[in-house]
Structure formats: structure tokens, C-alpha cells
Design an enzyme around this catalytic site. Structure first.
Site, PDB file in Angstrom:
ATOM      1  N   LYS A   1       0.831  -1.215   0.000  1.00  0.00           N
ATOM      2  CA  LYS A   1       0.000   0.000   0.000  1.00  0.00           C
ATOM      3  C   LYS A   1       0.861   1.259   0.000  1.00  0.00           C
ATOM      4  O   LYS A   1       0.361   2.376  -0.037  1.00  0.00           O
ATOM      5  CB  LYS A   1      -0.912   0.024   1.232  1.00  0.00           C
ATOM      6  CG  LYS A   1      -2.000  -1.006   1.225  1.00  0.00           C
ATOM      7  CD  LYS A   1      -3.159  -0.658   2.163  1.00  0.00           C
ATOM      8  CE  LYS A   1      -2.811  -0.576   3.601  1.00  0.00           C
ATOM      9  NZ  LYS A   1      -3.998  -0.440   4.476  1.00  0.00           N
TER      10      LYS A   1
ATOM     11  N   LYS B   1       2.623   2.188   2.550  1.00  0.00           N
ATOM     12  CA  LYS B   1       2.540   2.749   3.909  1.00  0.00           C
ATOM     13  C   LYS B   1       3.597   2.080   4.796  1.00  0.00           C
ATOM     14  O   LYS B   1       3.866   0.896   4.669  1.00  0.00           O
ATOM     15  CB  LYS B   1       1.162   2.457   4.530  1.00  0.00           C
ATOM     16  CG  LYS B   1       0.040   3.374   4.068  1.00  0.00           C
ATOM     17  CD  LYS B   1      -1.186   3.181   4.972  1.00  0.00           C
ATOM     18  CE  LYS B   1      -2.140   4.348   4.864  1.00  0.00           C
ATOM     19  NZ  LYS B   1      -3.246   4.256   5.824  1.00  0.00           N
TER      20      LYS B   1
END
Ligand code: C2G
Length: 134
Positions: A44, A46
Site C-alpha cells: 500500500k 505505507k
């Protein structure tokens, strides 16, 4: 028993997370939270401050949460809904429409995000504070 599921990283837990968890639980009787595994966060883009295990322990301590499972892929949602016999899928409305493909399996609900708070904002504010105060 009406089962609800929601997904997320839930890093540096804040009131935006608590608000969605409370409202998700209000959609049924049992709330499952699929927390992004560290490997999936990398996909993602992240990088969570807390590890999966830490984020799992924190979420399990919240009164609205009945079960925490790992999220490893974007594609697992259909199987999760099937496997866990889910009635309602809930996400914040920043994801509006993204998961409508689940509508043939369960109810899909997008709830308004809590304005003014995010994990990114927390990190930015803390870094600014450090820069100003040395
Ligand atoms: N959220 C919110 N209000 C905020 C911040 C977050 O309602 N101020 C909600 C998001 O909309 C999401 C949940 O809290 O429904 C978790 O947010 P994140 O941890 O940022 O999760 P995200 O990166 O959106 O991952 O497969 C789905 C992904 O795992 C979702």
C-alpha cells in the site's frame, strides 16, 4: 448474529479510527477488523509505526472490536466475507465505490471520515514540533 467487517492499517490509533469502529459495530452485533500486515502495508506504500502484532493487540483492546484478522492482499475481501459469513462491509468514504463488487455478497456501507485527523497528520505535526523545539 449480524457480522460486520472493516479493513485498515489502524496505525497510531486516533479518534478517526475509533469513530469508524464504533459506527461499524453499530451496523451489527459482531465486528471483525482486518488489519494490514506489515508486508501488505509495503504494497500500500505505507510504513506503519507499530508492527502488525502491536496494532492487533491495540485493536483487540477496543470495546467495539470482537475479532482481528490479518489483511495480506487487496483480493482477499470476497473470501473473507464468505469465510466469516459477513453481513455488512464497512469502510470510510475515502473508499467510496471502491468495494462495490462486494454488493452481491453483503451490504456495503461507506461512512463519512472524521475530519481533521489522520495518522499522516500526527506524524507531520510531531516532526514539525521536533523541528521547532529541537
Ligand atoms: N478513517 C476515518 N477517519 C479518519 C481516518 C481514517 O474514518 N480521519 C477510516 C478510514 O476511512 C478507514 C479506516 O479509518 O476506513 C482505517 O484507515 P487507515 O488505517 O488509513 O486504512 P487504509 O490505509 O485506508 O486501509 O483494504 C483496505 C485498506 O486496508 C484500507
Amino acid at each position: 448474529m449480524k457480522k460486520v467487517i472493516t479493513y485498515g492499517t489502524f496505525d497510531l490509533l486516533h479518534t478517526g479510527h475509533i469513530n469508524i469502529l464504533r459506527r461499524a459495530k453499530q451496523c451489527g452485533d459482531y465486528l471483525i477488523v482486518a488489519i494490514s500486515a506489515d508486508e501488505f502495508n509495503a504494497i500500500k506504500g505505507k510504513e506503519a509505526y507499530y508492527s502488525f502484532e502491536q496494532r492487533k493487540a491495540i485493536l483487540e483492546a477496543i470495546r467495539y472490536v470482537d475479532e482481528v484478522i490479518p489483511e495480506y492482499t487487496w483480493e482477499q475481501k470476497k473470501d473473507d466475507v464468505e469465510k466469516h459469513d459477513v453481513d455488512v462491509f464497512v469502510m470510510g468514504d475515502d473508499w467510496e465505490g471502491e468495494f462495490d463488487f462486494l454488493k452481491d455478497q453483503c451490504e456495503v456501507v461507506y461512512l463519512p471520515r472524521t475530519v481533521g485527523i489522520s495518522t499522516t497528520k500526527i506524524k507531520t505535526d510531531l516532526n514539525l514540533n521536533k523541528a521547532n523545539n529541537g
